[in-house]
Design an enzyme around this catalytic site. Structure first.
Site, PDB file in Angstrom:
ATOM      1  N   ASP A   1       0.654  -1.647   0.496  1.00 56.11           N
ATOM      2  CA  ASP A   1      -0.134  -0.222   0.061  1.00 56.11           C
ATOM      3  C   ASP A   1       0.762   1.352   0.395  1.00 56.11           C
ATOM      4  OD1 ASP A   1      -2.108  -1.529   0.543  1.00 56.11           O
ATOM      5  OD2 ASP A   1      -3.190  -1.266   1.536  1.00 56.11           O
TER       6      ASP A   1
ATOM      7  N   LYS B   1      -3.621   3.015  -2.470  1.00 54.41           N
ATOM      8  CA  LYS B   1      -4.854   4.081  -2.211  1.00 54.41           C
ATOM      9  C   LYS B   1      -4.444   5.288  -1.608  1.00 54.41           C
ATOM     10  CE  LYS B   1      -8.119   0.041  -2.748  1.00 54.41           C
ATOM     11  NZ  LYS B   1      -7.237  -0.860  -1.893  1.00 54.41           N
TER      12      LYS B   1
ATOM     13  N   MET C   1      -8.037   9.037   9.460  1.00 58.83           N
ATOM     14  CA  MET C   1      -7.849   9.489   8.007  1.00 58.83           C
ATOM     15  C   MET C   1      -8.766  10.803   8.143  1.00 58.83           C
ATOM     16  SD  MET C   1      -8.682   5.934   5.906  1.00 58.83           S
ATOM     17  CE  MET C   1      -9.342   5.440   6.892  1.00 58.83           C
TER      18      MET C   1
END
Length: 469
Positions: free
Chosen positions: A249, A271, A385
């Site tokens: 990732d 991502k 996030m």
């Protein structure tokens, strides 16, 4: 080599230690671990030596005699004055008994190595008495590389040796075992699923030789931690160094990738906000495809794969495809960033609980959270996030009853060399992020524990900007 390495079977055989102090106790532990019938002889024994070994060894409180030494397979001399040690050493040599005199290599027939003990699998490291501390450091390095259940795996393989010999052609046995130790059945044993491993092994052995053997590999979903390579688990390091392919990732640091096998294929599937390099269903399809090619695949995720990492989705997809899959947890961002900021997530005087939530929602929508419940907890709230939605998060919590002065801390790139920490109050959270230049990846910590965090306040940031202007 300066000395020939050999492993001696001491099970139920007589071993003798002359001495009764700390050195004798250390050697006694080794001998008992090897299954020896142990006798210790000394004029006086340290209380701790007797207390630990009382029911496991025979004690004789007197001076040793030649007959004591002659009756042993090997002898250790410890906690003994040098002149006495030389006298007993001479008797041992005359009797042809293997001898070790602690810290006197010139009198030794053998030295005791640093040992990595995995049951049936034993690794010994010797510097021939020249640098014992170096041997211990090497042992620690090797300990980190060898799975704790490696001895169990050796026992498992031993159980099937005769069956494999009876059912598999001679020229195919070595390839069979090579594939076994690199394949999913061995991984099951190392993971603790011996029942499943036995079932799979029997199916593999009993498959007709004319039938093509299964070439399915395995997938390990591995947590890479928050970024600092020193926070990688020992198990994760072993898996990285064995992997044929690594799918990683965006949050996996280069320092961690550099620990992987050099010839492993590395596929970036990260991502970022509004930029999904590889869709989730395509990642899952790739994992299945690579495993069916017989490869050992590591799916490497920042933090912990089961904490906002979609590890559960990938696990489910692999299981539905009948792919052997295993999970290796990692240090999640919350604990890693809290440690980096010297901030406890729970504290008896400040927070008795901690809640993890995500501030990220599909299609850039506001996170669908129970704001009333989160505001009422009055404990630590950790938001993953949450940078782009910080203003919404702060306003919703205040609207539902969380105090405007509630301490907050924002940790960007926690545990890495470029980490940044800012702190303030809930009401000033959006300004704090803007003034601090926080872009992410970052973690929001909301609650009384945030007051304990290292980091710059809004006033300090503004003061530095004015001074620079």
């Amino acid at each position: 080599m300066n000395a020939f390495p050999a492993h001696i079977d001491l099970k139920d055989r007589p071993a003798l230690i002359i001495g009764g102090g700390a050195e004798a106790l250390a050697k006694a532990r080794l001998m008992l671990g090897a299954g020896a019938r142990l006798t210790l002889i000394a004029r006086k024994f340290a209380p701790e030596t007797k207390a630990e070994l009382q029911s496991r060894a025979h004690f004789i409180e007197r001076q040793p005699v030649a007959a004591d030494i002659e009756a042993a397979v090997l002898v250790f001399i410890a906690d003994t004055p040098a002149d006495e040690a030389r006298r007993w050493a001479e008797i041992a040599r005359m009797a042809g008994v293997l001898l070790n005199v602690v810290d006197q290599p010139a009198l030794c027939d053998f030295t005791t190595p640093s040992i990595v003990d995995r049951g049936r699998v034993t690794v010994s490291i010797s510097t021939a008495g020249a640098a014992p501390v170096l041997g211990k450091r090497l042992r620690a390095d090797i300990e980190a590389l060898l799975p704790p259940r490696l001895g169990v795996l050796a026992d498992f393989a031993d159980r099937y040796r005769d069956t494999v010999k009876a059912t598999i052609a001679p020229r195919a046995r070595r390839p069979f075992w090579e594939a076994f130790f690199e394949g999913p059945i061995a991984a099951q044993v190392l993971a603790g699923d011996e029942a499943g491993a036995h079932e799979a092994m029997l199916a593999l052995i009993n498959r007709p030789q004319t039938e093509e053997k299964s070439n399915t590999g395995a997938v390990h979903i591995v947590g890479a931690g928050p970024g600092d390579p020193d926070l990688l688990t020992i198990k994760a390091l072993r898996l990285l160094q064995r992997a044929d392919v690594i799918l990683y990732d965006r949050l996996v640091s280069d320092e961690i990738l550099n620990l992987a096998r050099r010839d492993a294929d590395r596929l970036y599937v990260g991502k970022a906000k509004s930029n999904h390099a590889v869709p989730q269903d395509e990642i899952e399809a790739r994992l299945i495809e690579l495993a069916r090619e017989g490869k050992m695949v590591v799916r490497l995720k920042g933090g912990d794969p089961f904490v906002f990492g979609r590890g559960g989705e990938e696990l489910e997809a692999l299981r539905n495809a009948n792919i052997p899959v295993f999970v290796c947890p990692g240090v999640t961002a919350a604990t890693g960033c809290a440690a980096a900021a010297n901030m406890a997530l729970t504290h008896r005087a400040r927070a008795q609980a901690v809640t993890f939530v995500t501030g990220h929602a599909k299609d850039e929508a506001d996170p669908a959270l129970d704001w009333s419940a989160l505001a009422a907890l009055k404990n630590t709230l950790v938001v993953y996030m949450g940078v782009t939605k910080a203003e919404t998060i702060a306003s919703k919590l205040i609207e539902h009853g969380r105090g405007r002065e509630t301490p907050v801390a924002v940790v960007e790139n926690g545990t890495r060399e470029n980490q940044k920490i800012v702190k303030g109050s809930l009401a000033e959270l959006p300004r704090l992020i803007e003034a601090g230049g926080i872009k992410g990846p970052a973690l929001l910590v909301i609650g009384e524990v945030a007051a304990l965090a290292d980091g710059e306040t809004l006033l300090e940031i503004i003061g530095k900007e004015r001074a620079a202007a």
